[in-house]
Design an enzyme around this catalytic site. Sequence first.
Site, PDB file in Angstrom:
ATOM      1  N   ARG A   1       4.258  -9.069   9.932  1.00  0.00           N
ATOM      2  CA  ARG A   1       5.556  -8.478   9.564  1.00  0.00           C
ATOM      3  C   ARG A   1       6.465  -9.519   8.948  1.00  0.00           C
ATOM      4  O   ARG A   1       7.463  -9.205   8.318  1.00  0.00           O
ATOM      5  CB  ARG A   1       6.289  -7.888  10.786  1.00  0.00           C
ATOM      6  CG  ARG A   1       5.617  -6.750  11.527  1.00  0.00           C
ATOM      7  CD  ARG A   1       5.179  -5.657  10.642  1.00  0.00           C
ATOM      8  NE  ARG A   1       3.799  -5.862  10.240  1.00  0.00           N
ATOM      9  CZ  ARG A   1       3.238  -5.265   9.195  1.00  0.00           C
ATOM     10  NH1 ARG A   1       3.925  -4.439   8.451  1.00  0.00           N
ATOM     11  NH2 ARG A   1       1.996  -5.507   8.870  1.00  0.00           N
TER      12      ARG A   1
ATOM     13  N   ASP B   1      -0.958   8.393   4.285  1.00  0.00           N
ATOM     14  CA  ASP B   1      -0.577   7.014   4.576  1.00  0.00           C
ATOM     15  C   ASP B   1      -1.156   6.626   5.941  1.00  0.00           C
ATOM     16  O   ASP B   1      -1.352   7.490   6.798  1.00  0.00           O
ATOM     17  CB  ASP B   1       0.958   6.934   4.613  1.00  0.00           C
ATOM     18  CG  ASP B   1       1.450   5.498   4.541  1.00  0.00           C
ATOM     19  OD1 ASP B   1       0.632   4.602   4.278  1.00  0.00           O
ATOM     20  OD2 ASP B   1       2.663   5.277   4.740  1.00  0.00           O
ATOM     21  N   GLU B   2      -1.428   5.347   6.158  1.00  0.00           N
ATOM     22  CA  GLU B   2      -1.910   4.854   7.458  1.00  0.00           C
ATOM     23  C   GLU B   2      -3.102   5.667   7.955  1.00  0.00           C
ATOM     24  O   GLU B   2      -3.157   6.069   9.121  1.00  0.00           O
ATOM     25  CB  GLU B   2      -0.789   4.900   8.503  1.00  0.00           C
ATOM     26  CG  GLU B   2       0.499   4.232   8.100  1.00  0.00           C
ATOM     27  CD  GLU B   2       0.477   2.714   8.251  1.00  0.00           C
ATOM     28  OE1 GLU B   2      -0.618   2.142   8.432  1.00  0.00           O
ATOM     29  OE2 GLU B   2       1.548   2.108   8.152  1.00  0.00           O
TER      30      GLU B   2
ATOM     31  N   GLN C   1      -5.076  -2.823  11.115  1.00  0.00           N
ATOM     32  CA  GLN C   1      -3.787  -2.445  11.680  1.00  0.00           C
ATOM     33  C   GLN C   1      -3.883  -1.159  12.493  1.00  0.00           C
ATOM     34  O   GLN C   1      -2.889  -0.468  12.703  1.00  0.00           O
ATOM     35  CB  GLN C   1      -2.750  -2.276  10.574  1.00  0.00           C
ATOM     36  CG  GLN C   1      -2.363  -3.579   9.912  1.00  0.00           C
ATOM     37  CD  GLN C   1      -1.156  -3.429   9.013  1.00  0.00           C
ATOM     38  OE1 GLN C   1      -0.093  -2.995   9.433  1.00  0.00           O
ATOM     39  NE2 GLN C   1      -1.337  -3.783   7.749  1.00  0.00           N
TER      40      GLN C   1
ATOM     41  N   LYS D   1       0.809  -1.209   0.000  1.00  0.00           N
ATOM     42  CA  LYS D   1       0.000   0.000   0.000  1.00  0.00           C
ATOM     43  C   LYS D   1       0.849   1.270   0.000  1.00  0.00           C
ATOM     44  O   LYS D   1       0.490   2.256  -0.641  1.00  0.00           O
ATOM     45  CB  LYS D   1      -1.018   0.008   1.142  1.00  0.00           C
ATOM     46  CG  LYS D   1      -0.496  -0.017   2.546  1.00  0.00           C
ATOM     47  CD  LYS D   1      -1.706   0.035   3.469  1.00  0.00           C
ATOM     48  CE  LYS D   1      -1.461  -0.144   4.940  1.00  0.00           C
ATOM     49  NZ  LYS D   1      -0.344  -0.873   5.413  1.00  0.00           N
ATOM     50  N   THR D   2       1.966   1.221   0.671  1.00  0.00           N
ATOM     51  CA  THR D   2       2.842   2.388   0.639  1.00  0.00           C
ATOM     52  C   THR D   2       3.403   2.570  -0.766  1.00  0.00           C
ATOM     53  O   THR D   2       3.524   3.683  -1.272  1.00  0.00           O
ATOM     54  CB  THR D   2       3.983   2.220   1.655  1.00  0.00           C
ATOM     55  OG1 THR D   2       3.419   1.994   2.936  1.00  0.00           O
ATOM     56  CG2 THR D   2       4.855   3.458   1.709  1.00  0.00           C
TER      57      THR D   2
END
Length: 716
Positions: A595, A218-219, A249, A32-33
Site C-alpha cells: 500500500r 474487479d478483484e 492479494q 489494474k482498477t
Amino acid sequence: MDLLSDLNPQQREAVTASPGPVLVLAGPGSGKTRVLIYRLAYLVQELQIPAGEILALTFTNKAAREMEGRALSLLERSPSTGGPRLGTFHSTFARILRIEADRLPFTRDFVIFDDADQLALVRQALKELNQDPKQVQPRRVLASISRAKNELIEPQAFSSDTYFTEITRRVYERYQQYLRTNNALDFDDLLLLPIRLFHEHPGTLETYRRRYPHLLVDEFQDTNTAQYTLLRMLAGADPDLFVVADPDQSIYRWRGADYRNVQLLRKDYSNLVTILLEQNYRSTQTILDAAMAVIDRQPDRQRKQLFTERGSGARILVHEAYDQDEEAQFVVEKISMFTLSGEAEPGDCAIMYRTNAQSRAIEEAFLRAGLPYRLVGAQRFYGRKEVKDLIAYMRLIHNPADQVSLMRAIRTPPRGIGDKTLEALRVAADQAEATPVDILLSLGRGEEVAGIPARSRASLSRFGALLDGWIEIKDQVVLESLIDRVLEQLEYRAYLGDAEDRWANVMELRGVAQEFSELGLVEFLQQVALVSDQDTLTENLNAPTLLTLHAAKGLEFPIVFIVGLDEGELPHFRSQDDPEAMAEERRLFYVGLTRAQDRVILLRAFRRRARGVSTLTDPSRFLDDLPADRLEGDLIGVRTPAQDEYFRETRWQSRVPVPTQARYQAGMHVTHPQFGEGVVLEAQLGYDDEEVTVNFEEVGIKHLVASMAGLQIEDP
DNA sequence: ATCACAATACTTTTT
DNA sequence: GTATTGTGAT
C-alpha cells in the site's frame, strides 16, 4: 484515441484486447482498477457499445462508486444519461431479486439480515434446541451454515456425522425457517437465490444475459463459489468478460473466496486472453523488494518480478516497542516528526493492523496528543447500539414480519415489556395464527385479544398504537420526517440522556436517511445492510487513517505504518494450525506493505495486553523474511547477515522455472515416477504452470501440473 | 415482573 | 474494553 495515451503498452494491450474473455493478472500498484475503468470507457467510446449493456461487479460499494465516478468523467457523462451498471455482487443481485420477487419465496419488501441478525437467529435456534452456547458456539455454527449455503447444500443434504454437525444441521433448518417467516434474506441468499432462480427459469437468465452482454469484474481473486457460478451463468459460453485479479492479494478465503477461481476461469474459457501487468507505479523499489521477499516464501506460486522506475527510496524502519501503548506512542511521534520536517502531511499516513481491537491503543495515543485521526470501519458505525435501535424501528415499519427487529425495538427504550409479556404475546399470536405484530396492531387499535393478561395489555397496546401510526404514514412522508416522528414519539433523546456522542450518531444516521429521501425506505435499508461503512467518516480531514489490513486493500498512502508484527497477532494465532490460513496471513502482510508509496514503518511490541492480561510476545516470523539490507532500526539483528544470505539464496533457488513455452503436446509419450508410462491427451499452458492430461497405461487418465509431476518425455 | 447494575466470558479479517 | 448473563432492588 487520446483515451489510451495515459497508459503504458501493457495496460493498453489489456484495455484494447478484442471482446471476449480476458484475464488481467496484475501486481499491486500496477493500475489494474485503472485498466478496468479504461476498458469500460474503451468499450463505450471506441467500440460504440451502449453503456447500459455493461455490468461491472466489485466487492465493495466504495470501489463501485469510485469506478463510477472515474468512468463517467472519462466518458464525459453525467450519471443521469444511462451509464453502465456498477455495483457490488451483493447489491446487484439484491436488486435483481427485488425485481424477480414474484417467482421467489419472499416479497419484494424483504430485508437483509446482517451478521448480528444472523447470529441472533442462530442463538435463538440453539436455545430452542436446548444447547449451551458455551458448548456449541453460535459463531461457529453460523460459519458452518454459511459455508454450506455457499456450496449450495440444503439443510436436508447437510452431512451430520458428528454431534456438532448434527446440531448445526438442525439449527440450519430452523434458521432457514426463521428467515422465511421474517421475510428476510442473509448475505449468502443474495447470491444463492439468484443462482436458483436462473437455474429454474432459464428464460430469466437469458433476459439478463441479453441485458448485460459485457461483464467486468474487479478483484476477481476474491470471488467465492457462488459468485463465480453466477458470473459464469451470466457470461454464458462465449462472453465479453473482462476480469482483473491478483492471486497474491487474495485475503478473503475465510469467507469462501477461492483464488483458484482464476485457474478455473482458464479451464472454463479456452480462448481466454491472459495479460500480465507487473510494472508498479506506486512504491519505491525498496518497498517492492521487501514485499517480494515476503510473498516469495510462499510455495506453489508464480513469482512476479515487480519493478518500478521510482528508484530505491528510504529503507524500511523496523522498531520494537515495549508494549502496545509505546508502540502507539511511537507512531504518533513519528508522524509528528514527518509533519514538522515537512516530509509528509498527517493525511499521508496510514496505520494498519490485523484486528480491529488494536485500533484502541492507537486512538488513545492520538487522543492523548490531542491530534485528529480517521478511523475506517472498526467498531462499526452501524454496529453501535443507538444506530441499530433506530434501524430496527425502520425495518419493523418497513417489514412487520421482521421479528428480530421487533424484539429489539420492543425492548428499547424500556417500556415495561419483559420476557413474560413477550411470551404471552407469542402465545397469543400462535393461538390466533397471526404474527406478533398483527396482535400488537390490533391491541393498538383498542381491540380485544384473547390470551393477553390485563397487566401487559397497556404497555403492549401503547407500543402497537405507535407502530400502527408509523406504518400508516410511512409512504406519506419523506424518510427523514418518519425518522423524526419515531425519535420524537419514543422520546429517544431523553432515553439517551447526556450521551451526546450517541445522539450525534443517531443524527448522522438521519443524515444518511436524508440522502435516501427520494429513493425511499427500501433503498435506505438495503444500503444500510450492504454498506460497510468504509468511508462514512469525514473524507477531507487532513489526519492519519487507522484501518485493518483487510480494509486497506485497494488503497495507497505515502507512508504506511504496520503495527503488531508479533506472532499471534500477525500472523494471527487462529491461523497457526492451518497452512492455507497461514499463507493468507502472509498475503495480508504483503497487501499492507504494497500500500505504501514512499515509506514503510513496521512495529512490534515486546509485551502485549490481551483481554486484561499482559503477555510476552515473539517477533513475527514475517520480519525474518525481510531482506536485511533494506531495513533500518533496532530489530534487524534478529537474523545474522549470513543467515539472511542463506535464506535469500534458498528462496531464489527453490523456485520452479516458469514455462514460457509449452513443453508437452497431445500424443507425446511420457513417464511418471509413480504412474509409469502414458500418452499425453491434452496440454495447456497456464499462467503459473503447464497443465497436462495424461492417459497412463497402469492408472488411467490423470490431470497433472507438469513442474510438480516430474514427467519425462520419451523420445518417439 | 421489570430493570439497573454487577459479575462473567469472549474477541480475526467483512459483503 | 464489551456483549451477555446473573442477581438483587423496586
